[in-house]
Design a protein around this motif. Structure first.
Motif, PDB file in Angstrom:
ATOM      1  N   VAL A 127       0.873  -1.169   0.000  1.00  0.00           N
ATOM      2  CA  VAL A 127       0.000   0.000   0.000  1.00  0.00           C
ATOM      3  C   VAL A 127       0.913   1.221   0.000  1.00  0.00           C
ATOM      4  O   VAL A 127       1.686   1.410   0.935  1.00  0.00           O
ATOM      5  CB  VAL A 127      -0.920   0.048   1.238  1.00  0.00           C
ATOM      6  N   GLY A 128       0.852   2.042  -1.046  1.00  0.00           N
ATOM      7  CA  GLY A 128       1.698   3.237  -1.085  1.00  0.00           C
ATOM      8  C   GLY A 128       2.937   3.060  -1.940  1.00  0.00           C
ATOM      9  O   GLY A 128       2.955   2.264  -2.876  1.00  0.00           O
ATOM     10  N   SER A 144       6.449  -5.064  -6.033  1.00  0.00           N
ATOM     11  CA  SER A 144       5.354  -4.154  -5.718  1.00  0.00           C
ATOM     12  C   SER A 144       5.195  -3.104  -6.808  1.00  0.00           C
ATOM     13  O   SER A 144       6.120  -2.829  -7.570  1.00  0.00           O
ATOM     14  CB  SER A 144       5.600  -3.473  -4.372  1.00  0.00           C
ATOM     15  N   VAL A 145       4.007  -2.526  -6.866  1.00  0.00           N
ATOM     16  CA  VAL A 145       3.708  -1.440  -7.796  1.00  0.00           C
ATOM     17  C   VAL A 145       3.353  -0.205  -6.970  1.00  0.00           C
ATOM     18  O   VAL A 145       2.476  -0.264  -6.102  1.00  0.00           O
ATOM     19  CB  VAL A 145       2.541  -1.807  -8.737  1.00  0.00           C
ATOM     20  N   ASP A 146       4.041   0.902  -7.227  1.00  0.00           N
ATOM     21  CA  ASP A 146       3.822   2.123  -6.455  1.00  0.00           C
ATOM     22  C   ASP A 146       2.390   2.633  -6.612  1.00  0.00           C
ATOM     23  O   ASP A 146       1.861   2.688  -7.733  1.00  0.00           O
ATOM     24  CB  ASP A 146       4.772   3.236  -6.912  1.00  0.00           C
ATOM     25  N   GLU A 149       1.169   9.326  -7.537  1.00  0.00           N
ATOM     26  CA  GLU A 149       0.752  10.146  -8.670  1.00  0.00           C
ATOM     27  C   GLU A 149       1.727  10.016  -9.832  1.00  0.00           C
ATOM     28  O   GLU A 149       1.303   9.945 -10.995  1.00  0.00           O
ATOM     29  CB  GLU A 149       0.626  11.611  -8.242  1.00  0.00           C
ATOM     30  N   VAL A 150       3.023   9.966  -9.553  1.00  0.00           N
ATOM     31  CA  VAL A 150       3.975   9.899 -10.670  1.00  0.00           C
ATOM     32  C   VAL A 150       3.884   8.560 -11.388  1.00  0.00           C
ATOM     33  O   VAL A 150       4.067   8.491 -12.607  1.00  0.00           O
ATOM     34  CB  VAL A 150       5.422  10.177 -10.204  1.00  0.00           C
ATOM     35  N   ARG A 151       3.570   7.488 -10.657  1.00  0.00           N
ATOM     36  CA  ARG A 151       3.382   6.192 -11.308  1.00  0.00           C
ATOM     37  C   ARG A 151       2.207   6.259 -12.288  1.00  0.00           C
ATOM     38  O   ARG A 151       2.286   5.740 -13.406  1.00  0.00           O
ATOM     39  CB  ARG A 151       3.134   5.109 -10.257  1.00  0.00           C
ATOM     40  N   ASP A 186      -2.394  -4.378  -2.562  1.00  0.00           N
ATOM     41  CA  ASP A 186      -2.187  -5.287  -3.687  1.00  0.00           C
ATOM     42  C   ASP A 186      -1.374  -6.467  -3.175  1.00  0.00           C
ATOM     43  O   ASP A 186      -0.507  -6.308  -2.303  1.00  0.00           O
ATOM     44  CB  ASP A 186      -1.427  -4.602  -4.818  1.00  0.00           C
ATOM     45  N   PHE A 187      -1.618  -7.661  -3.742  1.00  0.00           N
ATOM     46  CA  PHE A 187      -0.931  -8.867  -3.294  1.00  0.00           C
ATOM     47  C   PHE A 187      -0.313  -9.609  -4.471  1.00  0.00           C
ATOM     48  O   PHE A 187      -0.861  -9.608  -5.580  1.00  0.00           O
ATOM     49  CB  PHE A 187      -1.901  -9.811  -2.571  1.00  0.00           C
TER      50      PHE A 187
END
Length: 257
Positions: A127-128, A144-146, A149-151, A186-187
Protein backbone atom coordinates in the motif's frame (compact mmCIF):
# COMPACT_ATOMS: atom_id res chain seq x y z
CA UNK A 1 21.67 3.91 12.14
CA UNK A 2 19.97 1.30 14.28
CA UNK A 3 20.26 -2.33 13.32
CA UNK A 4 20.74 -5.62 15.09
CA UNK A 5 22.01 -8.73 13.41
CA UNK A 6 19.92 -11.86 13.79
CA UNK A 7 21.15 -15.41 13.41
CA UNK A 8 19.96 -17.46 10.48
CA UNK A 9 16.35 -18.57 10.99
CA UNK A 10 15.13 -22.06 10.10
CA UNK A 11 11.69 -21.59 8.64
CA UNK A 12 9.19 -22.87 7.71
CA UNK A 13 10.77 -26.24 6.81
CA UNK A 14 14.17 -27.57 7.93
CA UNK A 15 15.65 -27.22 4.44
CA UNK A 16 14.82 -23.50 4.14
CA UNK A 17 17.17 -21.12 5.92
CA UNK A 18 16.72 -17.36 6.11
CA UNK A 19 19.38 -14.78 6.86
CA UNK A 20 17.86 -11.43 7.80
CA UNK A 21 19.36 -7.94 7.95
CA UNK A 22 17.51 -4.77 8.87
CA UNK A 23 18.11 -1.15 9.80
CA UNK A 24 16.82 2.39 9.71
CA UNK A 25 18.30 5.88 9.69
CA UNK A 26 16.73 9.31 10.23
CA UNK A 27 18.69 10.74 7.30
CA UNK A 28 20.23 14.19 7.16
CA UNK A 29 17.23 16.49 6.79
CA UNK A 30 14.35 15.08 8.84
CA UNK A 31 13.93 15.89 12.53
CA UNK A 32 12.21 12.58 13.25
CA UNK A 33 12.34 9.07 11.91
CA UNK A 34 8.74 8.31 10.88
CA UNK A 35 9.63 4.87 9.48
CA UNK A 36 8.86 1.66 11.38
CA UNK A 37 9.46 -1.95 10.41
CA UNK A 38 9.09 -5.55 11.45
CA UNK A 39 11.65 -8.16 10.44
CA UNK A 40 10.77 -11.32 12.36
CA UNK A 41 9.77 -14.54 10.64
CA UNK A 42 7.22 -14.68 9.07
CA UNK A 43 6.76 -10.90 8.58
CA UNK A 44 9.21 -8.60 6.78
CA UNK A 45 7.54 -5.23 6.23
CA UNK A 46 8.33 -1.51 6.20
CA UNK A 47 5.88 1.26 7.11
CA UNK A 48 6.71 4.85 6.12
CA UNK A 49 4.69 7.33 8.18
CA UNK A 50 3.30 10.56 6.74
CA UNK A 51 1.95 13.56 8.57
CA UNK A 52 4.79 15.24 10.41
CA UNK A 53 4.80 16.56 13.98
CA UNK A 54 5.17 12.98 15.26
CA UNK A 55 1.83 11.90 13.73
CA UNK A 56 3.56 9.99 10.93
CA UNK A 57 5.66 8.20 13.51
CA UNK A 58 2.49 7.23 15.40
CA UNK A 59 0.86 5.94 12.20
CA UNK A 60 3.79 3.72 11.19
CA UNK A 61 4.28 2.41 14.74
CA UNK A 62 0.59 1.52 15.09
CA UNK A 63 0.75 -0.28 11.76
CA UNK A 64 3.73 -2.38 12.84
CA UNK A 65 2.23 -3.06 16.28
CA UNK A 66 -0.94 -4.36 14.62
CA UNK A 67 1.09 -6.67 12.40
CA UNK A 68 3.11 -7.89 15.36
CA UNK A 69 0.03 -8.82 17.42
CA UNK A 70 -2.00 -10.46 14.65
CA UNK A 71 -2.57 -14.16 15.47
CA UNK A 72 -2.23 -15.19 11.83
CA UNK A 73 1.20 -13.50 11.71
CA UNK A 74 2.53 -14.91 14.97
CA UNK A 75 6.28 -15.43 15.04
CA UNK A 76 7.34 -18.70 13.43
CA UNK A 77 3.92 -19.48 11.92
CA UNK A 78 3.27 -19.63 8.19
CA UNK A 79 -0.49 -19.89 7.88
CA UNK A 80 -1.39 -16.37 6.73
CA UNK A 81 -3.44 -15.72 3.60
CA UNK A 82 -4.06 -12.60 1.56
CA UNK A 83 -7.45 -12.35 3.29
CA UNK A 84 -6.01 -12.49 6.82
CA UNK A 85 -3.25 -10.02 5.95
CA UNK A 86 -5.81 -7.63 4.45
CA UNK A 87 -7.93 -7.96 7.60
CA UNK A 88 -4.87 -7.00 9.66
CA UNK A 89 -4.18 -4.04 7.38
CA UNK A 90 -7.79 -2.87 7.77
CA UNK A 91 -7.43 -3.05 11.54
CA UNK A 92 -4.21 -1.02 11.35
CA UNK A 93 -5.99 1.52 9.16
CA UNK A 94 -8.81 1.82 11.73
CA UNK A 95 -6.40 2.18 14.67
CA UNK A 96 -4.44 4.94 12.92
CA UNK A 97 -7.62 6.85 12.07
CA UNK A 98 -8.80 6.60 15.67
CA UNK A 99 -5.45 7.75 17.05
CA UNK A 100 -4.78 10.62 14.65
CA UNK A 101 -8.21 11.70 13.47
CA UNK A 102 -7.24 10.61 9.92
CA UNK A 103 -4.63 13.38 9.85
CA UNK A 104 -1.71 10.99 9.41
CA UNK A 105 -1.04 7.86 7.43
CA UNK A 106 1.55 5.32 6.49
CA UNK A 107 2.62 3.23 3.55
CA UNK A 108 3.22 -0.49 3.97
CA UNK A 109 5.23 -2.88 1.84
CA UNK A 110 6.88 -6.22 2.32
CA UNK A 111 6.40 -9.96 2.45
CA UNK A 112 4.96 -12.63 4.69
CA UNK A 113 6.51 -16.07 4.50
CA UNK A 114 3.75 -18.65 4.19
CA UNK A 115 3.45 -22.35 3.43
CA UNK A 116 1.04 -23.95 0.99
CA UNK A 117 1.05 -27.77 0.78
CA UNK A 118 4.47 -27.77 2.49
CA UNK A 119 5.90 -25.38 -0.14
CA UNK A 120 7.18 -21.96 1.02
CA UNK A 121 5.93 -18.79 -0.68
CA UNK A 122 6.46 -15.06 -0.38
CA UNK A 123 3.10 -13.35 0.06
CA UNK A 124 3.95 -9.77 -0.93
CA UNK A 125 1.63 -6.92 0.08
CA UNK A 126 1.82 -3.24 -0.80
CA UNK A 127 0.00 0.00 0.00
CA UNK A 128 1.70 3.24 -1.08
CA UNK A 129 5.18 3.82 -2.47
CA UNK A 130 7.48 1.84 -0.22
CA UNK A 131 8.83 -1.05 -2.26
CA UNK A 132 9.56 -4.77 -2.33
CA UNK A 133 12.16 -6.17 -4.74
CA UNK A 134 13.58 -9.62 -5.44
CA UNK A 135 17.10 -10.40 -6.63
CA UNK A 136 18.06 -13.89 -7.74
CA UNK A 137 21.24 -14.29 -9.74
CA UNK A 138 21.16 -11.62 -12.42
CA UNK A 139 17.38 -11.17 -12.21
CA UNK A 140 16.28 -8.08 -10.29
CA UNK A 141 12.63 -7.08 -10.23
CA UNK A 142 10.40 -4.69 -8.38
CA UNK A 143 7.53 -6.87 -7.22
CA UNK A 144 5.35 -4.15 -5.72
CA UNK A 145 3.71 -1.44 -7.80
CA UNK A 146 3.82 2.12 -6.45
CA UNK A 147 0.54 3.75 -5.53
CA UNK A 148 1.66 7.26 -6.42
CA UNK A 149 0.75 10.15 -8.67
CA UNK A 150 3.97 9.90 -10.67
CA UNK A 151 3.38 6.19 -11.31
CA UNK A 152 -0.02 7.05 -12.76
CA UNK A 153 1.53 9.79 -14.91
CA UNK A 154 4.11 7.30 -16.22
CA UNK A 155 1.37 4.81 -17.12
CA UNK A 156 -0.53 7.57 -18.93
CA UNK A 157 2.62 8.42 -20.89
CA UNK A 158 2.69 11.99 -19.59
CA UNK A 159 6.14 11.68 -18.01
CA UNK A 160 9.07 9.28 -18.28
CA UNK A 161 10.50 7.25 -15.38
CA UNK A 162 13.52 9.55 -15.46
CA UNK A 163 11.32 12.64 -15.18
CA UNK A 164 9.46 11.03 -12.26
CA UNK A 165 12.65 11.07 -10.17
CA UNK A 166 12.57 14.87 -9.96
CA UNK A 167 8.84 15.49 -10.37
CA UNK A 168 7.48 17.95 -7.74
CA UNK A 169 4.72 15.50 -6.76
CA UNK A 170 6.91 12.42 -6.61
CA UNK A 171 6.10 11.89 -2.90
CA UNK A 172 2.30 12.05 -3.29
CA UNK A 173 0.76 8.62 -2.72
CA UNK A 174 -2.67 7.55 -3.90
CA UNK A 175 -3.17 4.85 -1.26
CA UNK A 176 -2.21 4.85 2.41
CA UNK A 177 -3.29 3.45 5.75
CA UNK A 178 -4.96 5.88 8.14
CA UNK A 179 -5.88 8.61 5.70
CA UNK A 180 -7.63 8.97 2.34
CA UNK A 181 -10.25 6.68 0.88
CA UNK A 182 -8.23 3.60 -0.11
CA UNK A 183 -6.24 1.32 2.19
CA UNK A 184 -6.61 -1.87 0.16
CA UNK A 185 -3.36 -3.71 -0.47
CA UNK A 186 -2.19 -5.29 -3.69
CA UNK A 187 -0.93 -8.87 -3.29
CA UNK A 188 1.48 -11.15 -5.14
CA UNK A 189 2.20 -14.82 -4.38
CA UNK A 190 5.67 -16.04 -5.36
CA UNK A 191 7.31 -19.43 -4.66
CA UNK A 192 10.47 -19.06 -2.61
CA UNK A 193 13.45 -19.99 -4.79
CA UNK A 194 16.92 -20.95 -3.64
CA UNK A 195 19.10 -17.84 -3.72
CA UNK A 196 16.24 -15.37 -3.38
CA UNK A 197 17.29 -12.04 -1.89
CA UNK A 198 14.26 -10.00 -0.87
CA UNK A 199 14.70 -6.24 -0.44
CA UNK A 200 12.02 -4.20 1.36
CA UNK A 201 12.58 -0.46 1.72
CA UNK A 202 11.03 2.94 2.28
CA UNK A 203 11.30 5.55 -0.46
CA UNK A 204 14.18 7.14 1.41
CA UNK A 205 16.32 4.51 -0.30
CA UNK A 206 14.83 4.59 -3.78
CA UNK A 207 14.63 8.37 -3.75
CA UNK A 208 18.43 8.53 -3.51
CA UNK A 209 19.66 5.43 -5.36
CA UNK A 210 18.70 4.14 -8.80
CA UNK A 211 18.12 0.45 -9.42
CA UNK A 212 21.60 -0.25 -10.88
CA UNK A 213 23.21 1.25 -7.77
CA UNK A 214 21.00 -0.86 -5.52
CA UNK A 215 21.80 -4.05 -7.44
CA UNK A 216 25.54 -3.32 -7.31
CA UNK A 217 25.45 -2.93 -3.53
CA UNK A 218 23.34 -6.06 -3.08
CA UNK A 219 25.76 -8.11 -5.17
CA UNK A 220 28.86 -6.66 -3.48
CA UNK A 221 27.64 -7.60 0.02
CA UNK A 222 26.84 -11.31 0.39
CA UNK A 223 25.70 -11.06 4.01
CA UNK A 224 22.24 -9.63 4.60
CA UNK A 225 23.19 -7.20 7.39
CA UNK A 226 26.22 -5.94 5.46
CA UNK A 227 23.96 -5.26 2.47
CA UNK A 228 21.50 -3.34 4.64
CA UNK A 229 24.23 -1.22 6.21
CA UNK A 230 25.81 -0.46 2.83
CA UNK A 231 22.48 0.52 1.25
CA UNK A 232 21.56 2.86 4.10
CA UNK A 233 25.02 4.41 4.12
CA UNK A 234 24.91 5.00 0.36
CA UNK A 235 21.45 6.62 0.57
CA UNK A 236 22.56 8.94 3.36
CA UNK A 237 25.76 9.89 1.53
CA UNK A 238 23.72 10.54 -1.64
CA UNK A 239 21.69 13.20 0.17
CA UNK A 240 19.74 11.56 2.98
CA UNK A 241 16.72 13.72 2.28
CA UNK A 242 14.30 11.29 3.90
CA UNK A 243 14.25 8.55 6.50
CA UNK A 244 15.79 5.36 5.14
CA UNK A 245 14.66 1.89 6.18
CA UNK A 246 15.86 -1.37 4.64
CA UNK A 247 15.22 -5.07 5.20
CA UNK A 248 17.13 -7.79 3.32
CA UNK A 249 16.04 -11.44 3.53
CA UNK A 250 18.18 -14.18 1.98
CA UNK A 251 16.64 -17.60 1.33
CA UNK A 252 18.78 -20.71 1.02
CA UNK A 253 17.58 -24.25 0.42
CA UNK A 254 19.64 -26.98 2.06
CA UNK A 255 19.27 -30.70 2.65
CA UNK A 256 17.11 -31.41 5.67
CA UNK A 257 18.99 -32.79 8.63
Amino acid sequence: MTATEEPAIRSPRPELRLEVGHGTDRGLRRELNEDSYIAADPVFMVADGMGGHEAGEVASQLCVQTLRTSPSLARGTHRATAATVQDTIRRADWRIRQATGARAGTTLSGAVLIEISSVPYWLVANVGDSRTYRLNGSDFEQISVDHSEVRELIELGEITPEEAIFHPRRHVVTRALGTGDDAEADFWLLPVADGDRLLVCSDGLTGELRDPEIVHILKENPHAQDAVDALIDAAVRAGGRDNVTVIVVDARMSTAE
